[in-house]
Design a protein around this motif. Structure first.
Motif, PDB file in Angstrom:
ATOM      1  N   UNK A  66      13.798  -8.412  -9.443  1.00 28.08           N
ATOM      2  CA  UNK A  66      14.622  -7.287  -9.017  1.00 28.08           C
ATOM      3  C   UNK A  66      13.723  -6.258  -8.327  1.00 28.08           C
ATOM      4  N   UNK A  67      13.794  -6.142  -7.009  1.00 31.09           N
ATOM      5  CA  UNK A  67      12.959  -5.157  -6.316  1.00 31.09           C
ATOM      6  C   UNK A  67      13.547  -3.758  -6.385  1.00 31.09           C
ATOM      7  N   UNK A  68      12.688  -2.774  -6.552  1.00 33.40           N
ATOM      8  CA  UNK A  68      13.109  -1.369  -6.558  1.00 33.40           C
ATOM      9  C   UNK A  68      12.181  -0.626  -5.594  1.00 33.40           C
ATOM     10  N   UNK A  69      12.656  -0.389  -4.389  1.00 31.41           N
ATOM     11  CA  UNK A  69      11.830   0.273  -3.379  1.00 31.41           C
ATOM     12  C   UNK A  69      11.835   1.778  -3.586  1.00 31.41           C
ATOM     13  N   UNK A  70      10.687   2.402  -3.366  1.00 32.77           N
ATOM     14  CA  UNK A  70      10.624   3.860  -3.360  1.00 32.77           C
ATOM     15  C   UNK A  70       9.539   4.316  -2.388  1.00 32.77           C
ATOM     16  N   UNK A  71       9.666   5.530  -1.913  1.00 31.08           N
ATOM     17  CA  UNK A  71       8.744   6.043  -0.912  1.00 31.08           C
ATOM     18  C   UNK A  71       7.508   6.677  -1.522  1.00 31.08           C
ATOM     19  N   UNK A  72       6.388   6.536  -0.832  1.00 28.65           N
ATOM     20  CA  UNK A  72       5.157   7.227  -1.216  1.00 28.65           C
ATOM     21  C   UNK A  72       4.609   7.934   0.016  1.00 28.65           C
ATOM     22  N   UNK A  73       3.792   8.971  -0.167  1.00 25.99           N
ATOM     23  CA  UNK A  73       3.316   9.756   0.977  1.00 25.99           C
ATOM     24  C   UNK A  73       2.503   8.911   1.959  1.00 25.99           C
ATOM     25  N   UNK A  74       2.607   9.257   3.218  1.00 28.81           N
ATOM     26  CA  UNK A  74       1.809   8.601   4.250  1.00 28.81           C
ATOM     27  C   UNK A  74       1.502   9.607   5.338  1.00 28.81           C
ATOM     28  N   UNK A  75       0.299   9.525   5.860  1.00 22.24           N
ATOM     29  CA  UNK A  75      -0.096  10.369   6.982  1.00 22.24           C
ATOM     30  C   UNK A  75      -0.853   9.512   7.986  1.00 22.24           C
ATOM     31  N   UNK A  76      -1.102  10.068   9.143  1.00 18.71           N
ATOM     32  CA  UNK A  76      -1.984   9.458  10.130  1.00 18.71           C
ATOM     33  C   UNK A  76      -3.138  10.424  10.361  1.00 18.71           C
ATOM     34  N   UNK A  77      -4.354   9.984  10.028  1.00 24.65           N
ATOM     35  CA  UNK A  77      -5.510  10.857  10.173  1.00 24.65           C
ATOM     36  C   UNK A  77      -5.711  11.350  11.592  1.00 24.65           C
ATOM     37  N   UNK A  78      -5.283  10.553  12.580  1.00 26.66           N
ATOM     38  CA  UNK A  78      -5.483  10.977  13.962  1.00 26.66           C
ATOM     39  C   UNK A  78      -4.627  12.177  14.340  1.00 26.66           C
TER      40      UNK A  78
END
Length: 547
Positions: A66-78
């Motif tokens: 049973x997959x449970x997707x959730x968001x985590x922070x992401x940035x682009x260093x550039x």
């Protein structure tokens, strides 16, 4: 797992899952697998991850999970390149790890499949795996295709160099249209691709899949297979603490030396070791720097891209070249040992991946420097240093930050033979251990990287090249020798002999130390303040691990 979701005492849990659309039998009988997804629209490294995460979930469903997707922070260093906000990037690793830890603990997942690509985001996922310590794996977003401009292969770093070398805005606009033609991590040996590759070595990414280009639809097929395998991994009960042993981390160090990976990998390997209670130090990097030469011709150590690297055999081919040096009895996530796996891998020496017997360079991809300027160790990438500056003795020009050094370079105040010292940009001083993109790119753009050295308690990008010495420790904020350097002092950089020294007597340094006053923290609140108060020093990984 079943006891957590069954019985009257679990009714409040089940109803939440049912209200979210899951069926009763799925909730009660199947393993729950978290799918942390670092999708973010504002970066080519993460803007395609929705589709990859969806393939992962399809695989989990197909294998009975049973997959449970959730968001985590992401940035682009550039995005923050050259801006003060770049100091958030190292802190971001810890924020990502905490985000995964928080959700995973509350929802009591049986396993994790994290989807990530870039720099400190993927490193944060690895750290989360070690901390949460449930069956875990990572699916990488893969590498970007290189661009083509005026008959030449170009990557994003070429735009940075052009920007500081006086190119007209019209020419820069043409490059902008060419250097990043697809989704994926920038295709040089920057931190993103280094960490994607190391995921295979550390038993967190399925073998042979880390560097599949984002534009290759095999990435989606393998993401689906990863989801299926995650269910099997959960049922086996194998946790990161079972699979990331000391031998595995030593293999990771050897791999990093061989591919001339980003110097930031040192921070991340040390942090993983500390999280798992494994005794790995800079001395281990020093040991393997004497044994493992660079065999990888990917930018900036050679002319090729990570896309070329993948089709030249990728991580398995490098590991095959290293086979005689590796701990081959170390485990793999697939239940085999590395020796058993490599027995089925055919060595493919080529122009991208060389052999140990005929390496690209007769020196390592990373080296630790010591001396009175950095008694706890500093980092350099020898394969990206021009011969003309592998040994230097020059006068110090001292700056308390990246921007002031950049302004001096732009004003013509830095001349051949100078050694720039940039301080108060370390873990506590920045805070956040800033990447020195402004000053280093300006040096390269003006052609000064062949005649000027740079020493700092900050870190630098995997794209950079030149006589750049980073991670100096103790850092200036902690009263290290780098805080006591004055304009005109003589500094020796001796990369072949692993030394970086300040030619000032101990008596004089003691006098200066008595007059030194620790400056206040630059950030009075927020995550940067928390990082400064809780981080370990650079030679221990620089993470918020005060325990």
């Amino acid at each position: 797992m079943e006891s957590y979701w069954n019985g009257a005492e679990a009714a409040h849990r089940r109803v939440m899952m049912k209200a979210a659309g899951y069926s009763d039998s799925d909730i009660r009988k199947k393993p729950h697998i978290g799918v942390p997804n670092s999708y973010m629209e504002g970066s080519p490294g993460s803007a395609h991850l929705r589709q990859i995460a969806e393939a992962v979930k399809q695989g989990i469903w197909a294998a009975g999970g049973v997959p449970v997707e959730f968001g985590i922070p992401a940035t682009c260093g550039n995005i923050a390149n050259g801006a003060e906000e770049l100091k958030y990037e190292q802190v971001g690793r810890d924020i990502v790890a905490m985000s995964v830890e928080f959700v995973s603990r509350v929802h009591n997942f049986d396993g994790l499949v994290m989807v990530a690509s870039c720099d400190n985001i993927i490193a944060g996922c690895y750290l989360a795996a070690a901390r949460v310590n449930i069956p875990s794996m990572v699916v990488t977003g893969g590498s970007m295709q290189p661009g083509h401009h005026c008959g030449k292969t170009v990557v994003e770093a070429d735009l940075d160099v052009a920007r500081f070398s006086g190119s007209a805005e019209e020419d820069l606009m043409e490059l902008e249209e060419a250097v990043c033609p697809s989704f994926g991590a920038c295709p040089s040996m920057g931190t993103a691709n280094t960490m994607q590759m190391l995921g295979e070595v550390m038993n967190l990414v399925m073998p042979g899949t880390a560097t599949i280009p984002a534009s290759d639809n095999r990435k989606l097929r393998q993401a689906r297979e990863a989801g299926k395998f995650a269910v099997k991994l959960v049922k086996s009960g194998l946790k990161p603490s079972d699979l990331i042993t000391k031998e595995i981390l030593l293999n990771s160090i050897m791999f990093d030396m061989a591919v001339a990976g980003s110097t930031n990998a040192v921070l991340h390997i040390l942090t993983m070791a500390y999280e798992l209670g494994i005794d790995i130090t800079l001395e281990d990097f020093e040991t393997y720097a004497k044994e493992i030469p660079c065999i990888n011709a990917v930018i900036p150590s050679g002319p090729y891209t990570v896309v070329d690297f993948h089709y030249a055999g990728g991580v398995p081919n490098v590991m095959k070249m290293l086979e005689s040096r590796l701990f081959t009895d170390a485990p793999m996530m697939n239940g085999r040992t590395w020796g058993e796996y490599l027995s089925g891998v055919k060595a493919q020496p080529n122009e991208v991946i060389h052999t140990l017997e005929k390496p690209l360079f007769h020196e390592p991809g990373l080296k630790i420097l010591r001396g009175n300027l950095s008694p706890n160790g500093a980092i350099v990438r020898p394969t990206a240093v021009p011969d003309s500056v592998k040994y230097m003795k020059g006068k110090a020009k001292v700056f308390d930050g990246d921007r002031s050094a950049f302004e001096a370079i732009e004003a013509g105040e830095i001349v051949p033979g100078d050694i720039i010292v940039i301080r108060y940009e370390g873990c506590k001083g920045a805070p956040g251990m800033k990447e020195l993109m402004l000053s280093i790119d300006a040096l390269i753009g003006r052609g000064l990287h062949t005649s000027v050295g740079l020493v700092s308690d900050a870190r630098f990008s995997g794209f950079n090249f030149g006589a750049i010495i980073g991670h100096v420790s103790p850092e200036a904020y902690d009263g290290g020798t780098i805080a006591l350097v004055e304009n005109g002092d003589e500094i020796i950089i001796d990369i072949p002999n692993g030394q970086v020294s300040l030619e000032v007597t101990e008596e004089e340094l003691e006098k200066r130390k008595a007059d030194w006053v620790c400056p206040p923290l630059k950030e009075e609140k927020g995550c940067l303040n928390l990082f400064a108060r809780n981080c370990r020093p650079a030679e221990q990984g620089g993470a918020m691990q005060p325990w």
